[in-house]
Design an enzyme around this catalytic site. Structure first.
Site, PDB file in Angstrom:
ATOM      1  N   LYS A 175     -39.230 -44.038  -7.070  1.00 45.05           N
ATOM      2  CA  LYS A 175     -40.405 -43.167  -7.024  1.00 45.05           C
ATOM      3  C   LYS A 175     -40.900 -42.748  -8.414  1.00 45.05           C
ATOM      4  O   LYS A 175     -42.093 -42.558  -8.630  1.00 45.05           O
ATOM      5  CB  LYS A 175     -40.090 -41.916  -6.196  1.00 45.05           C
ATOM      6  CG  LYS A 175     -39.870 -42.193  -4.715  1.00 45.05           C
ATOM      7  CD  LYS A 175     -41.150 -42.612  -4.034  1.00 45.05           C
ATOM      8  CE  LYS A 175     -40.980 -42.765  -2.525  1.00 45.05           C
ATOM      9  NZ  LYS A 175     -42.196 -43.350  -1.895  1.00 45.05           N
ATOM     10  N   GLU A 226     -46.961 -34.837  -1.473  1.00 44.93           N
ATOM     11  CA  GLU A 226     -46.249 -34.734  -0.202  1.00 44.93           C
ATOM     12  C   GLU A 226     -44.882 -35.374  -0.391  1.00 44.93           C
ATOM     13  O   GLU A 226     -44.697 -36.205  -1.275  1.00 44.93           O
ATOM     14  CB  GLU A 226     -47.021 -35.480   0.890  1.00 44.93           C
ATOM     15  CG  GLU A 226     -46.770 -36.995   0.963  1.00 44.93           C
ATOM     16  CD  GLU A 226     -47.291 -37.786  -0.237  1.00 44.93           C
ATOM     17  OE1 GLU A 226     -48.159 -37.258  -0.960  1.00 44.93           O
ATOM     18  OE2 GLU A 226     -46.829 -38.916  -0.466  1.00 44.93           O
ATOM     19  N   SER A 266     -33.577 -49.571  -3.519  1.00 44.64           N
ATOM     20  CA  SER A 266     -34.661 -48.707  -3.995  1.00 44.64           C
ATOM     21  C   SER A 266     -34.211 -47.318  -4.418  1.00 44.64           C
ATOM     22  O   SER A 266     -34.890 -46.662  -5.197  1.00 44.64           O
ATOM     23  CB  SER A 266     -35.738 -48.601  -2.919  1.00 44.64           C
ATOM     24  OG  SER A 266     -35.171 -48.156  -1.706  1.00 44.64           O
TER      25      SER A 266
END
Lengths: 410, 274
Positions: A96, A118, A385
Site C-alpha cells: 500500500k 478509506e 503483498s
C-alpha cells in the site's frame, strides 16, 4: 484503446478500459477530479516529481523489495518453481505504501493540507497515516465500525501516527461503507482536501494513477527474474480485493503473451454461498464508487456485502482494468476460499518462516492448487503483498473455531 | 408542452416560484408512501421528486440515507417505484414527477426498458446524481427519446468554464446544488445563492431550482425570490422519520403531519410575487 498493439495503453482520455471505468461522481466532485487528473498528468511528466518519488521509494519504503525463491514451498507444492515478490518487507508491511508515497507527493504539489482515506484491513489507513506523519499533513481515516473491531492493532497504529480514525456505522460498517463516507467528506471539503484512494478503483484518474504507482512491483520483478533465471516467468499470481497489488505486478507483463496471469479473488465460504467477495466470478457489471465495474449486487441493483476472512479483500467491487482484462481473457481470474487461505497462511509460516497477510495467502493457496500440474520447469511469481502479523488474532480465532485443524496440513 | 415546462410556465404566469418536494419511494412502507405522494399536490408541492432507494447513497446525508434504508427494508425497488407513479397519475395529470437517485439500480434494470416503463408510468424527469455530463449520455439519450427530461446538477464548484459543458444537453430545468456537501447538512447564505443565480442565468434560460440545505419555510420563501423553484428533501424526510414509532411503523396521523409541513413550506411562496 488508442494503440491496438498493446494492452498497456489504457485507459482512454475519459478513463475507460473498454466499457469499464469512467467518472461516475456527483457534479460537485467533477471539477475536483478533473484537477487531480491535470495535476497527475503534469507530475508524471516532471522529472523532479519522478526523482522525488524514486528517492522516497528507495530510502524510506526500502525498495526494491526482494524476489525470493521459496525453496521449501516449491518442494511442498511439488511442481512449479515458486518465487515470492516480498512486498511484505516494505515499510509499513505491505504494498500500500507504494501508492501512498506517490499520491502524497501529488497532494503536496496540489497544495492540499488535509488528507482523507478509506481503509478495510487498516493497511491502507496505516500507510496513509504514515506518509501524512512524514510530511506533516492532517489525516482522517474512514473505517467501518466492524473493521475497527477486528483490526484493533492497526487502529492503534494509525492513532499513534497522528491520524483521526472515524468509525463508519452506515451499512455493514465495512470497506464499502467507509468509501461512501470518505466521498461524503470529500464533497463537503472540496477546497483543502485530497482523497487518497487506496486501490485501483474509483473515478478516473485513480485506477490508472494507483496502477502506475504500484507498477514498480512488476517492473522490479522483470529485472529480478531476468537476473535470477535469465528469462521471464511463465506465470504471475496475485490476490485481488480492489486489485492494486495485482495490477501493479501484472501491468508490466500484459504484452508478454507467454506469461500466464492469474488473479485470485476471495471465495469466502465458497462461490456457491452468499458469503464471498468474488466480484468477477459472482457479480455483474454495474456502477459504484465512481466507476463501472463488476459488483456484488442483487437483481435490483442494490449492493451486497462481501465476505472474506481477510478484511482487505472484503469489498463488493474490483478495479475497472481487471474487469476489462477479465472480459478480454488476458488475465485468468480464479478464487480461493477462507479455508484454503488459512492453510496457505500456515504452510508459508511453517515452511518459509514468513507470516503472510491473509490477503496474500489467497494467492499462495492458488499457487498450491496448480503448481504440481505445471511441472518443475515452470517459473511462477506470487505476490506476497503484505505481512500477516495483523492477522494473527484472526487466524488464532478461526483455528480455534475449527475452520482448519492445525494438524490438517496435507 | 411537457409537464415540467407547463408547470414552470404556469408558475411564471402566477408570478411566483415553485416548491419541489422530495420523498423516497416506499418510505416507510408502500401504502404510507403512496398516501403521501398522492397528497402532495393539494398540500402545496408544485413539482415532486421521488427518490429511487439505493443501498449506497453517496451524495446523501444521514436523513436520506436512513430513508433509503427504510424503503429498501420495506421491500421497495425500481418496479414498485414506477408503480407508485402509475397510481399517482390516475389522480393527477399535471404535477411533474422527477425520479432522483443513483445509476446502478437503473443500470441493473436495463436503461432502455427503464426509460420506456418510466415514460409509460408518467415520469417527466430524471436526476441521476452520479451521472455527470461526461457519462450521462448513455441514459440521457434514451430518456429524451421517451420524452423524459434529463436534469443536470450544477454546484458551487462548477465554474464558468465548465457550466457550458453541463448545460449543453440540459432540459426541463437546472438543479443548483447550493452547498458543496451532502444533502440535508449545511445551508448556503442568500447572498451566495443570489450570486450563483446571476451567474447561472448568464448561461441558461431554463428554469432554475435550488436545493440542498433548505429546511424551513423562511428559507424557501427567501430562495423563492431568487430562483424559479426551491427544493426541500431532508427536512420533509426527517419529519416523516419523526412520525415513526420505535418499530418503524407510522404513528397515526403521520401522513397529515408531513403534508401539513409541506403546506407551511409552500405558504410563503404563494404570498410573495417573485
Amino acid at each position: 484503446m488508442q494503440n491496438r498493439n498493446t494492452l498497456r495503453a489504457g485507459p482512454d482520455e475519459r478513463g475507460h478500459f473498454g466499457i469499464y471505468g469512467g467518472r461516475y461522481v456527483a457534479e460537485t466532485l467533477m471539477p475536483l477530479i478533473l484537477s487531480v487528473e491535470r495535476a497527475y498528468a503534469a507530475a508524471k511528466a516532471d522529472p523532479g516529481f519522478v526523482a522525488e518519488l524514486s528517492y522516497y521509494l528507495s530510502n524510506y519504503v526500502g525498495r526494491p523489495s526482494p524476489l525470493y525463491f521459496a525453496q521449501r514451498l516449491t518442494e511442498a507444492f511439488g511442481g512449479a518453481k515458486i518465487y515470492l515478490k516480498r512486498e511484505d518487507l516494505n515499510h509499513t508491511g505491505a504494498h500500500k505504501i507504494n501508492n501512498c508515497m506517490g499520491q502524497i507527493l501529488l497532494a503536496k504539489r496540489m497544495g492540499k493540507r488535509r488528507i482523507i482515506a478509506e481503509t478495510g484491513a487498516g493497511q491502507h489507513g496505516v500507510a496513509t497515516a504514515t506518509v501524512c506523519a512524514l510530511f506533516g499533513l492532517k489525516c482522517i481515516i474512514f473505517m467501518g465500525a466492524t473493521d475497527i473491531e477486528r483490526q484493533a492493532p492497526n487502529v492503534y497504529r494509525m492513532k499513534l501516527l497522528g491520524a483521526e480514525v472515524r468509525p463508519v456505522t452506515s451499512g455493514a460498517g465495512t470497506l464499502k461503507d467507509a468509501m461512501n463516507d470518505a466521498m461524503r467528506d470529500w464533497v463537503a471539503h472540496v477546497d483543502d482536501t485530497y482523497y487518497m484512494i487506496g486501490t485501483v478503483a474509483g473515478p478516473h484518474p485513480f485506477p490508472a494513477m494507483v496502477r502506475d504507482f504500484q507498477s514498480v512491483i512488476g517492473e522490479e520483478t522483470r529485472t529480478q527474474i531476468m537476473a535470477a533465471e535469465g528469462r521471464l516467468p511463465d506465470s504471475l499470481v496475485a490476490c485481488i480485493g480492489g486489485g492494486s497489488n495485482a495490477m501493479g505486478l501484472f501491468h508490466p507483463f500484459l504484452d508478454d503473451s507467454d506469461v500466464q496471469i492469474f488473479g485470485v479473488e476471495a471465495a469466502g465460504y465458497g462461490l456457491d454461498t452468499a458469503k464471498h467477495a468474488a466480484s468477477l466470478k459472482g457479480g455483474a457489471p454495474g456502477v459504484l464508487h465512481g466507476n463501472r465495474t463488476y459488483l456484488l449486487q442483487t437483481d435490483d441493483g442494490q449492493i451486497n456485502e462481501a465476505h472474506s476472512i481477510s478484511a482487505g479483500l472484503d469489498y463488493p467491487g474490483i478495479g475497472p482494468e481487471h474487469a476489462w482484462l477479465n472480459d478480454i481473457g488476458r488475465v485468468k481470474y480464479v478464487s480461493a476460499t477462507d479455508h484454503q487461505a488459512l492453510e496457505a497462511f500456515q504452510l508459508t509460516t511453517s515452511l518459509e518462516g514468513i507470516i503472510p497477510a491473509l490477503e496474500s495467502s489467497h494467492a499462495i493457496a492458488y499457487a498450491k492448487t496448480v503448481a504440481r500440474d505445471l511441472g518443475p520447469d515452470h517459473l511462477m511469481v506470487v505476490s506476497l503483498s503484505g505481512r500477516g502479523d495483523k492477522d494473527v488474532a484472526t487466524v488464532a480465532k478461526a483455528l480455534a473455531d475449527g475452520a482448519l485443524p492445525p494438524g490438517d496440513l496435507s | 408542452m411537457s409537464r415540467i415546462a407547463g408547470r414552470f410556465a404556469a408558475l411564471k404566469a402566477e408570478g411566483r416560484a415553485g416548491l419541489v418536494t422530495f420523498l423516497t419511494a416506499g418510505d416507510p412502507d408502500r401504502a404510507t408512501g403512496q398516501a403521501l405522494l398522492d397528497g402532495l399536490p393539494a398540500a402545496g408541492a408544485d413539482l415532486i421528486e421521488i427518490g429511487m432507494p439505493f443501498s449506497d447513497p453517496m451524495a446523501d446525508g444521514p436523513a436520506i440515507q436512513a430513508s433509503s434504508l427504510r424503503a429498501l427494508n420495506g421491500g421497495a425497488n425500481l418496479v414498485s417505484t414506477l408503480e407508485m407513479v402509475r397510481k399517482f397519475r390516475t389522480k393527477d395529470q399535471l404535477t411533474p414527477i422527477i425520479l432522483m437517485g443513483y445509476y446502478n439500480p437503473v443500470h441493473a434494470h436495463g436503461v432502455a426498458p427503464f426509460c420506456v416503463e418510466a415514460a409509460a408510468a408518467g415520469v417527466d424527469g430524471l436526476i441521476i446524481v452520479d451521472l455527470p455530463p461526461e457519462e450521462a449520455e448513455e441514459l440521457a439519450g434514451p430518456a429524451r427519446d421517451q420524452g423524459i427530461d434529463f436534469i443536470f446538477l450544477t454546484a458551487p464548484t462548477t465554474d464558468d468554464a465548465r457550466l457550458p459543458v453541463v448545460l449543453a444537453s440540459a432540459s426541463g430545468f437546472v438543479y443548483y446544488v447550493s452547498i458543496a456537501g451532502v444533502t440535508g447538512t449545511a445551508s448556503a447564505s442568500l447572498d451566495t445563492i443570489g450570486g450563483a443565480m446571476a451567474r447561472l442565468r448568464r448561461h441558461t434560460s431554463l428554469p432554475i431550482a435550488v436545493g440542498f440545505g433548505l429546511k424551513t419555510a423562511e428559507q424557501v420563501t427567501a430562495v423563492g425570490k431568487l430562483a424559479d423553484a426551491a427544493v426541500v428533501g431532508s427536512a420533509i424526510v426527517q419529519k416523516l422519520a419523526d412520525g415513526l414509532m420505535p418499530d418503524g411503523k407510522p404513528k397515526p396521523g403521520l401522513v397529515g403531519e408531513v403534508l401539513a409541513f409541506v403546506g407551511e413550506l409552500s405558504a410563503g411562496l404563494r404570498l410573495v410575487k417573485a
